[in-house]
Design a protein around this motif. Sequence first.
Motif, mmCIF file in Angstrom:
data_model
loop_
_atom_site.group_PDB
_atom_site.id
_atom_site.type_symbol
_atom_site.label_atom_id
_atom_site.label_comp_id
_atom_site.label_asym_id
_atom_site.label_seq_id
_atom_site.Cartn_x
_atom_site.Cartn_y
_atom_site.Cartn_z
ATOM 1 N N LEU A 60 0.828 -1.213 0.000
ATOM 2 C CA LEU A 60 0.000 0.000 0.000
ATOM 3 C C LEU A 60 0.860 1.259 0.000
ATOM 4 O O LEU A 60 0.564 2.227 -0.716
ATOM 5 N N LEU A 61 1.922 1.249 0.824
ATOM 6 C CA LEU A 61 2.791 2.417 0.875
ATOM 7 C C LEU A 61 3.499 2.645 -0.450
ATOM 8 O O LEU A 61 3.697 3.793 -0.874
ATOM 9 N N THR A 62 3.886 1.533 -1.107
ATOM 10 C CA THR A 62 4.544 1.675 -2.418
ATOM 11 C C THR A 62 3.590 2.294 -3.426
ATOM 12 O O THR A 62 3.960 3.204 -4.176
ATOM 13 N N ILE A 63 2.354 1.783 -3.431
ATOM 14 C CA ILE A 63 1.348 2.337 -4.350
ATOM 15 C C ILE A 63 1.086 3.795 -4.043
ATOM 16 O O ILE A 63 1.016 4.649 -4.936
ATOM 17 N N SER A 64 0.932 4.083 -2.724
ATOM 18 C CA SER A 64 0.682 5.464 -2.315
ATOM 19 C C SER A 64 1.846 6.376 -2.682
ATOM 20 O O SER A 64 1.653 7.496 -3.172
ATOM 21 N N LYS A 65 3.089 5.870 -2.459
ATOM 22 C CA LYS A 65 4.262 6.674 -2.791
ATOM 23 C C LYS A 65 4.348 6.903 -4.302
ATOM 24 O O LYS A 65 4.679 8.010 -4.758
ATOM 25 N N ALA A 66 4.011 5.861 -5.065
ATOM 26 C CA ALA A 66 4.048 6.011 -6.520
ATOM 27 C C ALA A 66 3.023 7.050 -6.984
ATOM 28 O O ALA A 66 3.310 7.877 -7.868
ATOM 29 N N LYS A 67 1.828 6.999 -6.358
ATOM 30 C CA LYS A 67 0.805 7.982 -6.702
ATOM 31 C C LYS A 67 1.253 9.393 -6.314
ATOM 32 O O LYS A 67 1.087 10.348 -7.091
ATOM 33 N N ASN A 68 1.814 9.504 -5.117
ATOM 34 C CA ASN A 68 2.290 10.818 -4.673
ATOM 35 C C ASN A 68 3.420 11.322 -5.557
ATOM 36 O O ASN A 68 3.481 12.521 -5.885
ATOM 37 N N ASP A 69 4.319 10.402 -5.935
ATOM 38 C CA ASP A 69 5.417 10.806 -6.831
ATOM 39 C C ASP A 69 4.877 11.252 -8.183
ATOM 40 O O ASP A 69 5.391 12.209 -8.792
ATOM 41 N N GLU A 70 3.844 10.525 -8.634
ATOM 42 C CA GLU A 70 3.248 10.888 -9.919
ATOM 43 C C GLU A 70 2.593 12.266 -9.845
ATOM 44 O O GLU A 70 2.755 13.106 -10.752
#
Length: 542
Positions: free
Chosen positions: A351-361
């Motif tokens: 979840l954190l990876t997905i969230s971080k990827a979304k935030n990075d995007e």
Amino acid sequence: MNNITKDTKKTIIYITGVFFVLSLVYFLITLVIQINIDTVQKNEIMTQEEQLVDVEKTIVANKVNRLVTDLLYVTDALKLGDNARGDYTDVEDHWLAFSNRKMIYDQIRFIDVDGNEVIRVNYADTGATLVDSDDLQNKADRYYFTETIDLDDNQIYVSKLDLNMENNQIVQPIKPMIRLATPYYDTNGQLEGIVVLNYSAVDMLSQVGKISSTSQGNIFMLNADGYWLYNSGDDSKAWSFMYDNRQDESFKNDFPDIWQTIQTKENGSQISDAGVFNYTKILTDDELALESDHSLVLGLGDWTIISYISPDTEDGKLLTGSLFDTVLLVLKNNLFAYFMIFTLALFLGVLLTISKAKNDEIKYYSEYDTMTGIYNRRTGFEKLAQLYKNTEKNKSEISVCFIDINGLKDVNDYLGHDVGDELILTITNGIRNMIRENDFVARLGGDEFLIIFEGLDESGAEAIWQRIVEEFEHINETQNRRYQISASHGIETFSGGTNEYIDTIINQADAKMYREKKSIKKGLKIIRDFKPGAEIEPVIKN
């Protein structure tokens, strides 16, 4: 693939971090709980064992005191039945009745001053019997006779606890025996001999055994020399001092350090690698103090009651274990919990990876131009503003280059927007390839760009721009494109000593660019004739 690798690394880092934090918190909580539980259990065990040895001590002391009372009783009975004519019929009847009632005295004897038995009552399972005069023996050489005959009228001798012997042989089955004796004086104060009670200590040892069954370990009763009188864990170790070939079998030899401590303290506890010991001395003068005017002469020395818990038992491991042992126990007992924490960490890590990827995007699209991958207008101005503040502090120079693509509208109109995008990317890539690492470029609008040269004056920035122009010209000459690559520029330099605003500086650069653009456009033909059969080299988007 690079993004996938980065995301995989992030996921592993998140999973590891979450697992470590949650496991550490859980471990610390369970460790504190386990330590508290262990402390309570340790205190309960130690308290129970301390109370147990105190109970054993009380039982033995009370038993010996009752034996002394019985000795005084049979002595009084002798004195009352002594008619001074050598007729002890009344005494013998009285002793027989007493022996049958008590059932714990192997022998009751009256021995004269020469060591000859005058009266002896034996007790067996069939009852008490009076020994015939022909079977009476001389006991002048026995230690209990020699140590009692010289005592005062008000003194009582208590022998050591050993095994009964006849003709220098241990009686079988073994008979643990304590002998209590006191001098006998007639009514005229004349010493006539001694009165002896042979107490069968099986009675006392059986009571000690009953109490020992409640111990978490084993109960030992030792004599003054450190030999076992009683061992609830191994009966075969008792009475070794009675056998010539077993003199080395003793608590003193098995636990020399503990025995040394026992010699210096009346009671206490000792925890060592050898186990857990709670001990107290018994049969001391204070414990056997009589309320009458009689005093005791102890031939037995101090005995010791010991509660021993082996380090190999569960309670022993608990009491002798270190903090490291507790840590291992906590980890062992919570393996399933750590597995569940890992599962949770795995889920949270994803979840954190997905969230971080979304935030990075989101951050990327908020800072970068989507098509070119360079800073957008807002980010470019923010970074320029930050450089402007730093310039005020260190008095360095910054050059701003305002750029506008020539003929982008014509390319879009005649060749299409895809080709127009290709032109924009070519301009962007050419700029990024030629500027320095500490310089940056931002897209202000459709065909407008801004290059920031940190630490360069106008001539230095102009030199870099010329390399950019040469790159464009090289593409125009070597690649068969249907359009000319051309851009106009204007450079403005400011330093920390100036008081100009950023907008003013950019406007000045824009004005210079506009003047150059008017000059270039006079003879510039953007759309070129395309040679059939020639390949158009694609531009790779970054």
